[in-house]
Design a protein around this motif. Structure first.
Motif, PDB file in Angstrom:
ATOM      1  N   LEU A 178      57.328  49.431  29.189  1.00 20.79           N
ATOM      2  CA  LEU A 178      56.787  48.250  28.519  1.00 20.79           C
ATOM      3  C   LEU A 178      55.327  48.108  28.929  1.00 20.79           C
ATOM      4  O   LEU A 178      54.945  48.516  30.034  1.00 20.79           O
ATOM      5  CB  LEU A 178      57.553  46.996  28.933  1.00 20.79           C
ATOM      6  CG  LEU A 178      59.045  46.945  28.628  1.00 20.79           C
ATOM      7  CD1 LEU A 178      59.655  45.661  29.185  1.00 20.79           C
ATOM      8  CD2 LEU A 178      59.305  47.047  27.133  1.00 20.79           C
ATOM      9  N   LEU A 179      54.537  47.525  28.086  1.00 18.79           N
ATOM     10  CA  LEU A 179      53.133  47.276  28.394  1.00 18.79           C
ATOM     11  C   LEU A 179      52.934  45.769  28.505  1.00 18.79           C
ATOM     12  O   LEU A 179      53.159  45.033  27.540  1.00 18.79           O
ATOM     13  CB  LEU A 179      52.227  47.861  27.316  1.00 18.79           C
ATOM     14  CG  LEU A 179      52.314  49.377  27.129  1.00 18.79           C
ATOM     15  CD1 LEU A 179      51.407  49.823  25.990  1.00 18.79           C
ATOM     16  CD2 LEU A 179      51.944  50.105  28.409  1.00 18.79           C
ATOM     17  N   ALA A 180      52.550  45.337  29.699  1.00 21.31           N
ATOM     18  CA  ALA A 180      52.357  43.909  29.955  1.00 21.31           C
ATOM     19  C   ALA A 180      50.872  43.589  29.977  1.00 21.31           C
ATOM     20  O   ALA A 180      50.050  44.435  30.361  1.00 21.31           O
ATOM     21  CB  ALA A 180      52.997  43.524  31.285  1.00 21.31           C
ATOM     22  N   PRO A 181      50.492  42.394  29.581  1.00 25.42           N
ATOM     23  CA  PRO A 181      49.083  42.011  29.646  1.00 25.42           C
ATOM     24  C   PRO A 181      48.620  41.907  31.086  1.00 25.42           C
ATOM     25  O   PRO A 181      49.437  41.797  32.001  1.00 25.42           O
ATOM     26  CB  PRO A 181      49.045  40.646  28.942  1.00 25.42           C
ATOM     27  CG  PRO A 181      50.436  40.121  29.063  1.00 25.42           C
ATOM     28  CD  PRO A 181      51.341  41.312  29.050  1.00 25.42           C
ATOM     29  N   PRO A 182      47.325  41.939  31.326  1.00 30.40           N
ATOM     30  CA  PRO A 182      46.823  41.867  32.704  1.00 30.40           C
ATOM     31  C   PRO A 182      47.052  40.487  33.319  1.00 30.40           C
ATOM     32  O   PRO A 182      47.295  39.503  32.620  1.00 30.40           O
ATOM     33  CB  PRO A 182      45.329  42.161  32.550  1.00 30.40           C
ATOM     34  CG  PRO A 182      45.010  41.771  31.144  1.00 30.40           C
ATOM     35  CD  PRO A 182      46.235  42.074  30.353  1.00 30.40           C
ATOM     36  N   SER A 183      46.966  40.449  34.622  1.00 32.34           N
ATOM     37  CA  SER A 183      47.099  39.194  35.354  1.00 32.34           C
ATOM     38  C   SER A 183      46.059  38.186  34.887  1.00 32.34           C
ATOM     39  O   SER A 183      44.897  38.532  34.631  1.00 32.34           O
ATOM     40  CB  SER A 183      46.921  39.449  36.853  1.00 32.34           C
ATOM     41  OG  SER A 183      46.691  38.243  37.549  1.00 32.34           O
ATOM     42  N   ARG A 184      46.466  36.930  34.821  1.00 27.89           N
ATOM     43  CA  ARG A 184      45.552  35.851  34.480  1.00 27.89           C
ATOM     44  C   ARG A 184      45.098  35.092  35.729  1.00 27.89           C
ATOM     45  O   ARG A 184      44.553  33.995  35.628  1.00 27.89           O
ATOM     46  CB  ARG A 184      46.206  34.887  33.501  1.00 27.89           C
ATOM     47  CG  ARG A 184      46.402  35.479  32.097  1.00 27.89           C
ATOM     48  CD  ARG A 184      46.975  34.455  31.127  1.00 27.89           C
ATOM     49  NE  ARG A 184      46.182  33.237  31.134  1.00 27.89           N
ATOM     50  CZ  ARG A 184      46.690  32.013  31.290  1.00 27.89           C
ATOM     51  NH1 ARG A 184      47.986  31.853  31.489  1.00 27.89           N
ATOM     52  NH2 ARG A 184      45.911  30.953  31.268  1.00 27.89           N
ATOM     53  N   ILE A 185      45.311  35.704  36.894  1.00 28.48           N
ATOM     54  CA  ILE A 185      44.731  35.155  38.123  1.00 28.48           C
ATOM     55  C   ILE A 185      43.592  36.086  38.515  1.00 28.48           C
ATOM     56  O   ILE A 185      43.795  37.156  39.079  1.00 28.48           O
ATOM     57  CB  ILE A 185      45.776  35.027  39.242  1.00 28.48           C
ATOM     58  CG1 ILE A 185      46.819  33.991  38.830  1.00 28.48           C
ATOM     59  CG2 ILE A 185      45.122  34.650  40.554  1.00 28.48           C
ATOM     60  CD1 ILE A 185      47.867  33.709  39.894  1.00 28.48           C
ATOM     61  N   ARG A 186      42.407  35.669  38.161  1.00 32.82           N
ATOM     62  CA  ARG A 186      41.226  36.508  38.335  1.00 32.82           C
ATOM     63  C   ARG A 186      40.052  35.634  38.773  1.00 32.82           C
ATOM     64  O   ARG A 186      39.909  34.488  38.319  1.00 32.82           O
ATOM     65  CB  ARG A 186      40.888  37.224  37.017  1.00 32.82           C
ATOM     66  CG  ARG A 186      39.700  38.161  37.108  1.00 32.82           C
ATOM     67  CD  ARG A 186      39.468  38.903  35.799  1.00 32.82           C
ATOM     68  NE  ARG A 186      38.265  39.701  35.869  1.00 32.82           N
ATOM     69  CZ  ARG A 186      38.175  40.898  36.424  1.00 32.82           C
ATOM     70  NH1 ARG A 186      39.244  41.458  36.940  1.00 32.82           N
ATOM     71  NH2 ARG A 186      37.027  41.558  36.455  1.00 32.82           N
ATOM     72  N   ARG A 187      39.216  36.162  39.658  1.00 33.17           N
ATOM     73  CA  ARG A 187      38.035  35.417  40.088  1.00 33.17           C
ATOM     74  C   ARG A 187      37.144  35.103  38.883  1.00 33.17           C
ATOM     75  O   ARG A 187      36.925  35.952  38.016  1.00 33.17           O
ATOM     76  CB  ARG A 187      37.229  36.236  41.090  1.00 33.17           C
ATOM     77  CG  ARG A 187      37.934  36.501  42.419  1.00 33.17           C
ATOM     78  CD  ARG A 187      38.056  35.252  43.262  1.00 33.17           C
ATOM     79  NE  ARG A 187      38.496  35.551  44.624  1.00 33.17           N
ATOM     80  CZ  ARG A 187      38.842  34.631  45.507  1.00 33.17           C
ATOM     81  NH1 ARG A 187      38.822  33.340  45.184  1.00 33.17           N
ATOM     82  NH2 ARG A 187      39.219  34.975  46.730  1.00 33.17           N
ATOM     83  N   ASP A 188      36.625  33.887  38.865  1.00 33.11           N
ATOM     84  CA  ASP A 188      35.737  33.453  37.785  1.00 33.11           C
ATOM     85  C   ASP A 188      34.293  33.758  38.181  1.00 33.11           C
ATOM     86  O   ASP A 188      33.751  33.111  39.080  1.00 33.11           O
ATOM     87  CB  ASP A 188      35.915  31.950  37.545  1.00 33.11           C
ATOM     88  CG  ASP A 188      35.029  31.422  36.423  1.00 33.11           C
ATOM     89  OD1 ASP A 188      34.274  32.217  35.834  1.00 33.11           O
ATOM     90  OD2 ASP A 188      35.099  30.203  36.148  1.00 33.11           O
TER      91      ASP A 188
END
Length: 547
Positions: A178-188
């Motif tokens: 399966l292909l999952a989207p990247p993490s949405r916890i990322r430095r701004d």
């Protein structure tokens, strides 16, 4: 998800290397390779399992020829468009480890026994092709995603915890079935400038951790305790709601959840085992920060799920440790470490570094060599009862850091946690550690501390409230203005090229009266009279981070 019909594979595009080698071994080199080879082999005078092997090779070739897949930018996981699912009557990949081209014909010298099953053939996002037998979890994950099923409904229908379904989906995503989207916890980068050359894994978190203080009750009364406040106890029902909230948060953010149970002493919560089981049932990885407990209590937890680690604390050699933590604690802790080792549980020892115990750290490390799996320190946060103790002076601390770094090369029990060790490593061009939470200072980034009454803090070592999860929910707490401010860290650290690995210690700075949002950690080796001296840290960090 593709099939394996021959019409999808023009002639000459699949050479069937292993099938042809085995045909030659069987004296049937007269059968030419073609897209229809699996069908031609049906009923031919060849080993009965050879058509299935040809089907797998055809599917693997199709997956390898497909355009390289890409992960979706958002939304739920999707099936890898290169995936070929082949139904077989023979376990033709047994013993081959998916390496079709490299497998010697001798692998088939003993005919396999018939066995229905599926083989998956796919190409990952790096362009590497794979062929592997489909495990039940793979088929479950594919069914859930293809049919758009609700994991909770699937789990309920089959009488299993929802975490088992979630884990199957995560495992399939890890292998890129399966292909999952990247993490949405990322430095701004708007508030946390990212130095050039910083690898993505240092600014994007794949796991979100909650250090969960399920009770304030404790069987010790340590002289440096940060918080002895009397808070409303956590009920089991509240705990379950927190865990469900965390699961929703992690799914929305495309990250794994990690629950670190602590207190007080978490074993003093009247329903600790039930809370631990509820967290395990939701598929979270688990850890315990606690005191030594009897074997039966530990075995009760191990029967549910083994924690990733169990951390106990020691504050120096026996006289000093027992002065801080209570008479007899040192020997109880060592005996408990022996029990953890006997039961195969990974153990960690944490020390709170003060002026008094600084000279005892490395001698203690020798006692712990071969007894614990890891030993490190946190600097004292002079808040709460810890305000009565003293930190070492800056020069003594920096000399200690260097001695600790050198000792770690000789004693494998030592590991790096204090962010400022990275300043020494960087100055000498050595690989950096991941820092305090795996991302330098991870306060309100990949980590929060949660108290029994639902009050959430960016860091447990000093008062840093960011909201209340019982009242607001985790998503609102994480996106609160207070959490964003802690996540941005100290403005004074912005020029530093190792900031993603460091950020100093906000708790230490706060305890020493600094404005933690503008003034760097006063122990920073790069700190001059006008802030961070970038001339001491020039250059781009290129060394990979290490745990």
């Amino acid at each position: 998800m593709q099939g394996s019909a021959p019409a999808a594979h023009p002639a000459g595009e699949c050479a069937y290397p292993l099938t042809r080698r085995l045909l030659a071994e069987a004296g049937r080199s007269d059968i030419p390779a073609s897209p229809e080879l699996p069908e031609r082999l049906e009923g031919a005078a060849v080993p009965p399992w050879l058509p299935d092997l040809a089907r797998v090779e055809r599917a693997a070739a199709a997956a390898a020829r497909a355009p390289r897949p890409e992960r979706p930018g958002a939304g739920p996981p999707v099936v890898n468009p290169t995936l070929e699912l082949v139904r077989l009557a023979w376990p033709v990949l047994d013993g081959l480890d998916g390496e079709l081209g490299a497998a010697p014909p001798a692998a088939f010298s003993a005919p396999p026994a018939p066995a229905d099953g599926f083989v998956l053939c796919w190409q990952d996002t790096a362009g590497v092709s794979h062929a592997a037998p489909a495990a039940p979890g793979d088929l479950l994950a594919l069914k859930v995603v293809v049919e758009g099923l609700d994991p909770e409904a699937v789990a309920s229908a089959h009488g299993v915890p929802v975490g088992r379904v979630d884990e199957a989906i995560r495992a399939a995503a890890d292998r890129e079935i399966l292909l999952a989207p990247p993490s949405r916890i990322r430095r701004d980068p708007a508030v946390f400038p990212i130095p050039e050359g910083t690898p993505d894994h240092m600014v994007t978190a794949e796991t979100f951790a909650v250090q969960w203080h399920v009770t304030q009750a404790c069987d010790l009364h340590c002289r440096h305790c940060y918080d002895r406040s009397d808070r409303a106890p956590l009920s089991y029902e509240q705990g379950v709601r927190v865990l469900d909230d965390l699961r929703r948060f992690c799914q929305a953010r495309n990250v794994r959840g990690h629950v670190v149970f602590t207190g007080g002493n978490p074993f003093l919560h009247p329903r600790f085992a039930d809370l631990y089981r509820a967290a395990a049932d939701r598929g979270f990885s688990l850890a315990i920060l606690g005191n030594p407990v009897p074997r039966r209590r530990l075995e009760e937890i191990l029967a549910i799920r083994e924690p990733t680690f169990y951390q106990v604390s020691l504050e120096g050699l026996e006289p000093h440790n027992d002065f801080i933590r209570g008479r007899g604690h040192f020997r109880r802790a060592l005996a408990f470490l022996d029990l953890l080792r006997e039961l195969g549980v990974s153990s960690s020892v944490m020390l709170t570094l003060t002026r008094e115990n600084l000279p005892q750290v490395l001698p203690l490390a020798e006692i712990l060599r071969g007894r614990a799996d890891g030993f490190t320190f946190n600097r004292l946060s002079p808040v709460g009862e810890g305000a009565r103790l003293a930190l070492p002076d800056r020069d003594a601390f920096l000399a200690f850091l260097e001695a600790f770094r050198r000792a770690a090369a000789r004693n494998e029990v030592l590991y790096f946690k204090d962010n400022l060790l990275n300043a020494l490593l960087h100055r000498e061009g050595l690989p950096l550690s991941d820092g305090c939470t795996g991302y330098g200072c991870g306060a309100a980034f990949n980590f929060i501390a949660l108290l029994p009454d639902g009050e959430a803090h960016a860091c447990r070592k000093f008062p840093s409230p960011i909201g209340n999860v019982h009242a607001e929910g985790l998503e609102a707490v994480y996106e609160s203005a207070a959490a964003r401010r802690y996540r941005a860290g100290c403005e004074g650290c912005r020029p530093c090229p190792i900031r993603p690995w460091c950020g100093g210690c906000l708790a230490v700075a706060r305890g020493l009266g600094r404005d933690i949002f503008t003034e760097p950690d006063p122990f920073c080796p790069f700190l001059g009279t006008d802030g961070i001296d970038v001339s001491c840290t020039a250059g781009v960090v290129s060394a990979p981070a290490q745990t």
